[in-house]
Design an enzyme around this catalytic site. Structure first.
Site, PDB file in Angstrom:
ATOM      1  N   ASN A 110       0.833  -1.196   0.000  1.00 31.69           N
ATOM      2  CA  ASN A 110       0.000   0.000   0.000  1.00 31.69           C
ATOM      3  C   ASN A 110       0.870   1.250   0.000  1.00 31.69           C
ATOM      4  O   ASN A 110       1.978   1.244   0.537  1.00 31.69           O
ATOM      5  CB  ASN A 110      -0.963   0.004   1.194  1.00 31.69           C
ATOM      6  N   PHE A 114      -1.566   8.190   4.447  1.00 27.22           N
ATOM      7  CA  PHE A 114      -2.348   8.772   5.550  1.00 27.22           C
ATOM      8  C   PHE A 114      -3.631   9.444   5.060  1.00 27.22           C
ATOM      9  O   PHE A 114      -3.972  10.552   5.479  1.00 27.22           O
ATOM     10  CB  PHE A 114      -1.512   9.779   6.341  1.00 27.22           C
ATOM     11  N   SER A 172       5.730   4.854   8.709  1.00 24.89           N
ATOM     12  CA  SER A 172       5.099   4.633   7.409  1.00 24.89           C
ATOM     13  C   SER A 172       6.060   5.068   6.307  1.00 24.89           C
ATOM     14  O   SER A 172       6.635   6.154   6.373  1.00 24.89           O
ATOM     15  CB  SER A 172       3.805   5.439   7.290  1.00 24.89           C
ATOM     16  N   ASN A 174       5.136   5.842   3.350  1.00 29.56           N
ATOM     17  CA  ASN A 174       4.329   6.460   2.302  1.00 29.56           C
ATOM     18  C   ASN A 174       4.148   7.967   2.433  1.00 29.56           C
ATOM     19  O   ASN A 174       3.462   8.585   1.623  1.00 29.56           O
ATOM     20  CB  ASN A 174       2.961   5.781   2.244  1.00 29.56           C
ATOM     21  N   THR A 175       4.742   8.569   3.454  1.00 29.50           N
ATOM     22  CA  THR A 175       4.811  10.024   3.583  1.00 29.50           C
ATOM     23  C   THR A 175       6.284  10.410   3.532  1.00 29.50           C
ATOM     24  O   THR A 175       7.067   9.957   4.361  1.00 29.50           O
ATOM     25  CB  THR A 175       4.169  10.497   4.904  1.00 29.50           C
ATOM     26  N   LYS A 210       5.536   3.182  17.026  1.00 28.23           N
ATOM     27  CA  LYS A 210       5.558   2.153  15.990  1.00 28.23           C
ATOM     28  C   LYS A 210       6.764   2.362  15.099  1.00 28.23           C
ATOM     29  O   LYS A 210       6.962   3.448  14.546  1.00 28.23           O
ATOM     30  CB  LYS A 210       4.275   2.195  15.155  1.00 28.23           C
ATOM     31  N   ASN A 239       6.039  -1.844  11.429  1.00 31.99           N
ATOM     32  CA  ASN A 239       5.239  -1.373  10.302  1.00 31.99           C
ATOM     33  C   ASN A 239       5.607  -2.164   9.047  1.00 31.99           C
ATOM     34  O   ASN A 239       6.303  -3.176   9.125  1.00 31.99           O
ATOM     35  CB  ASN A 239       5.479   0.131  10.106  1.00 31.99           C
TER      36      ASN A 239
END
Length: 352
Positions: A110, A114, A172, A174-175, A210, A239
């Site tokens: 994915n 966010f 994450s 993805n940022t 996390k 994560n």
């Protein structure tokens, strides 16, 4: 798994992944999903960071980002829930497609970024939830924020009165540059901000951190030292990963975070290393690739006081949570443990 769940899962696995996810949320909201109820036994009931859990099998963040189906999820067999991630302001996330199902690998990639409704509406929904198992929130930062560290504290300010725990998510992939906040100095400053905000709450809640599975040993050591010095309440390991080793599915090259079965060994090794570094001074929660009771048990023996699921539900259905809890109870009985807490960390040497 009941026949109705098996049929529904078969349909969902043939649809576009993000559409499938939306339909599963809608099915929960409308009462179409069979729910196991609370699963607990004297062996499974445990306490983590002051949170009384009927069983140690939790839902990981990402499934119910916007706290839309909290009540049914509380009756789905989990011992606790983590919702979100939530950011101070609503944001759409990255362009679609941004979720890829890797069926051959029992995995997913994915790059949501966010996407969520923002902290205020999420807090309002959480305030209306029924009593029951502990419910926490994954804290995030807006992509365009000038001060991402302050964003985490702001989400806690807005949602703190309505949650039982909070997770600082700096892992994450993805940022852009979010993982930079895992560095020693940046992480210490961030945790100071969040803990200062927690101190202002009328009912302070446990704060977890996390972390990513892609840390070097020295980076992991830094995180353990910072977390212990800050006196946070626990660490969630881990994560998603940016690694792509050994994948077979056609979408294996897509950008984003990889979760599911291929992450199990890597995340468990990080968990065990962290357990050795923290020496039992704070609870750890094990996440990554769990799809069976035996794998949940391996995480616990590697140092986890509790575990979390998400991608496994894609392939095993929502009933997987209750199945794992019940299976874990049988394994604990088989191996002579009176309570799951007695098994925590008994197999660290197998992983480090």
């Amino acid at each position: 798994m009941k026949l109705i769940e098996r049929a529904g899962l078969s349909v969902l696995l043939h649809l576009e992944p993000e559409l499938s996810h939306g339909l599963s949320i809608r099915a929960l909201r409308t009462g179409l999903v069979p729910l196991a109820g609370v699963v607990s036994t004297p062996r499974l009931a445990t306490t983590v960071a002051g949170l009384a859990l009927p069983n140690p099998v939790g839902l990981a963040a990402g499934f119910d980002k916007n706290a839309e189906v909290v009540a049914p999820l509380m009756r789905a067999g989990f011992g606790f829930l983590e919702l979100g991630a939530a950011t101070p302001r609503a944001q759409p996330g990255n362009p679609r497609p941004r979720l890829f199902r890797l069926t051959k690998d029992r995995a997913a990639i994915n790059r949501f970024g966010f996407n969520n409704d923002g902290a205020e509406p999420i807090a309002a929904r959480l305030a209306r939830r029924p009593a029951g198992i502990p419910v926490g929130l994954n804290l995030g930062a807006n992509k365009d924020s000038a001060n991402r560290a302050a964003d985490f504290a702001e989400v806690l300010r807005l949602t703190g009165p309505s949650i039982d725990f909070a997770t600082v998510n700096v892992s994450s992939p993805n940022t852009e540059r979010l993982r930079d906040l895992q560095g020693r100095a940046a992480l210490a400053a961030l945790l100071d901000l969040v803990l200062a905000e927690r101190a202002r709450l009328a009912r302070p809640v446990p704060v977890f951190l996390k972390i990513a599975p892609d840390l070097t040993p020295s980076e992991l050591e830094d995180i353990a030292e910072v977390a212990l010095a800050a006196k946070i309440d626990g660490i969630i390991a881990t994560n998603t990963t940016v690694a792509r080793d050994g994948l077979k599915s056609a979408d294996r090259g897509e950008a984003g975070g990889l979760s599911g079965a291929p992450l199990f060994e890597k995340s468990t090794r990080v968990l065990a290393a962290l357990a050795r570094l923290t020496e039992g001074r704070m609870p750890l929660i094990g996440v990554g690739g769990i799809g069976s009771p035996e794998q949940a048990y391996q995480k616990i023996r590697a140092g986890a006081s509790a575990v979390q699921l998400y991608t496994g539900l894609v392939f095993g259905g929502l009933s997987l949570a209750a199945d794992i809890a019940r299976g874990l109870d049988s394994i604990l009985a088989r191996d002579g443990f009176a309570n799951v807490a007695d098994a925590v960390g008994t197999g660290i040497a197998d992983w480090v």
